[in-house]
Design an enzyme around this catalytic site. Structure first.
Site, short mmCIF file in Angstrom:
data_model
loop_
_atom_site.label_atom_id
_atom_site.label_comp_id
_atom_site.label_asym_id
_atom_site.label_seq_id
_atom_site.Cartn_x
_atom_site.Cartn_y
_atom_site.Cartn_z
CG ASP A 1 69.86 -2.95 -35.90
OD1 ASP A 1 70.88 -3.52 -35.47
OD2 ASP A 1 69.85 -1.78 -36.33
CD GLU B 1 76.44 4.47 -37.69
OE1 GLU B 1 76.02 3.36 -37.31
OE2 GLU B 1 75.72 5.48 -37.83
O1 KIV Z 1 69.92 0.93 -37.89
C1 KIV Z 1 70.59 1.07 -38.92
O2 KIV Z 1 70.09 1.39 -39.99
C2 KIV Z 1 72.02 0.85 -38.80
C3 KIV Z 1 72.88 1.31 -39.93
C4 KIV Z 1 73.07 2.77 -39.86
C5 KIV Z 1 74.16 0.57 -39.99
O3 KIV Z 1 72.48 0.35 -37.83
#
Ligand code: KIV
Length: 299
Positions: free
Chosen positions: A111, A209
């Site tokens: 991420d 989401e």
């Molecule tokens: O950061 C995370 O875990 C996410 C999920 C909720 C999709 O973006």
């Protein structure tokens, strides 16, 4: 004194030897698309450390998301906004080691945290490179519209991208809280517009989401080249993702409606209560002297 030829294994939560053979084929972008084409659901779970990543990989999870939800889960923050790129790099590296050490089959998604891709496409590329060099196979970024050109820029430079629409936690303050998105005709149409643009720009996965089930099912049918991964988006998506601690019953606050505590469903195990009970048993055993037992736990 005799020294062992190789250092002995660490005694703490060890992983298997580095040479363990892979039991299934590594997940790749073409495999994810094949799964989508033959309507096999894609599984994704978050993980933040080597041990849980190894367990998820061995359990057959297709994709491991090193989510910035680690801000809440690991760092105790109240939102994902405070997570830094360096923190993400550290956790992506840990997860990668865990996955490679056991089977090395799961697809690892890193991420991009808040503030590391919004400024410019070039900033996004620099940040994505940090996570790719730490072991991620793909990066995830939140939002639609302005992100389209960033996605195209990254994809053209060889970085697979997972987009994220609906409730985008990094902009929770602007959204007015953790609310379902795309409920009105206008917002649903805008989300569709953004999703199509992201697919056209080359996004390979799309997290949806907190999106109404009917809308995410429609989007899934309309996006053959960009499988949707739902969280609170109903059963009509190409795959599902959950935050690891939530599905293990370790959410210490209010459990969101879309989560299922899979630990609670196992006979004889009660998630958070089971773990808390084990800690209580440890405290009691040390206090009453029954642990350690010299016949079992000492030399
Ligand atoms: O950061 C995370 O875990 C996410 C999920 C909720 C999709 O973006």
């Amino acid at each position: 004194m005799n020294q062992p030829a190789t250092p002995s294994a660490s005694p703490y939560g060890t992983l298997p030897p580095a040479s363990s053979p892979a039991l299934r084929k590594p997940v790749s972008l073409p495999r994810l698309l094949e799964m989508h084409a033959r309507a096999e659901k894609i599984t994704m779970l978050t993980a933040y450390d080597a041990t849980f990543a190894a367990v998820a990989d061995a359990a057959g999870v297709d994709c491991i998301l090193v989510g910035d939800s680690l801000g809440m889960v690991c760092q105790g923050l109240s939102s994902t906004v405070g997570v830094s790129l360096e923190t993400m790099r550290y956790h992506v590296e840990s997860v990668t080691r865990g996955v490679r050490r056991v089977q090395g089959t799961a697809w690892i998604v890193g991420d991009l945290p808040y503030g590391t891709y919004q400024e410019s496409k070039e900033q996004a590329l620099r940040s994505a490179a940090v996570l790719m060099q730490a072991g991620a196979h793909m990066v995830k970024l939140e939002g639609g519209g302005w992100t389209t050109e960033t996605v195209r820029f990254l994809v053209e430079r060889g970085i697979p991208v997972c987009a994220h629409l609906g409730l985008t936690p990094q902009t929770v303050h602007a959204l007015g809280g953790y609310r379902v998105q795309g409920k009105t005709v206008e917002s649903a149409a805008l989300m569709k517009h953004h999703a199509h643009a992201l697919q056209d720009a080359g996004a390979s996965l799309l997290v949806l989401e907190m999106v109404p089930a009917a809308l995410s099912a429609e989007l899934t049918a309309e996006l053959p080249h960009c499988p949707t991964i739902g969280i609170g988006a109903g059963s009509g998506t190409a795959g599902q993702v959950l935050v690891l601690h939530d599905m293990l019953g370790l959410n210490l606050g209010k459990m969101p409606k879309f989560v299922r505590n899979f630990m609670a469903d196992l006979p004889g195990v009660q998630g958070q209560h089971g773990i808390k009970a084990a800690m209580q048993a440890y405290v009691a055993a040390v206090k009453n002297g029954s642990f350690p037992n010299n016949a079992l736990h000492a030399w």
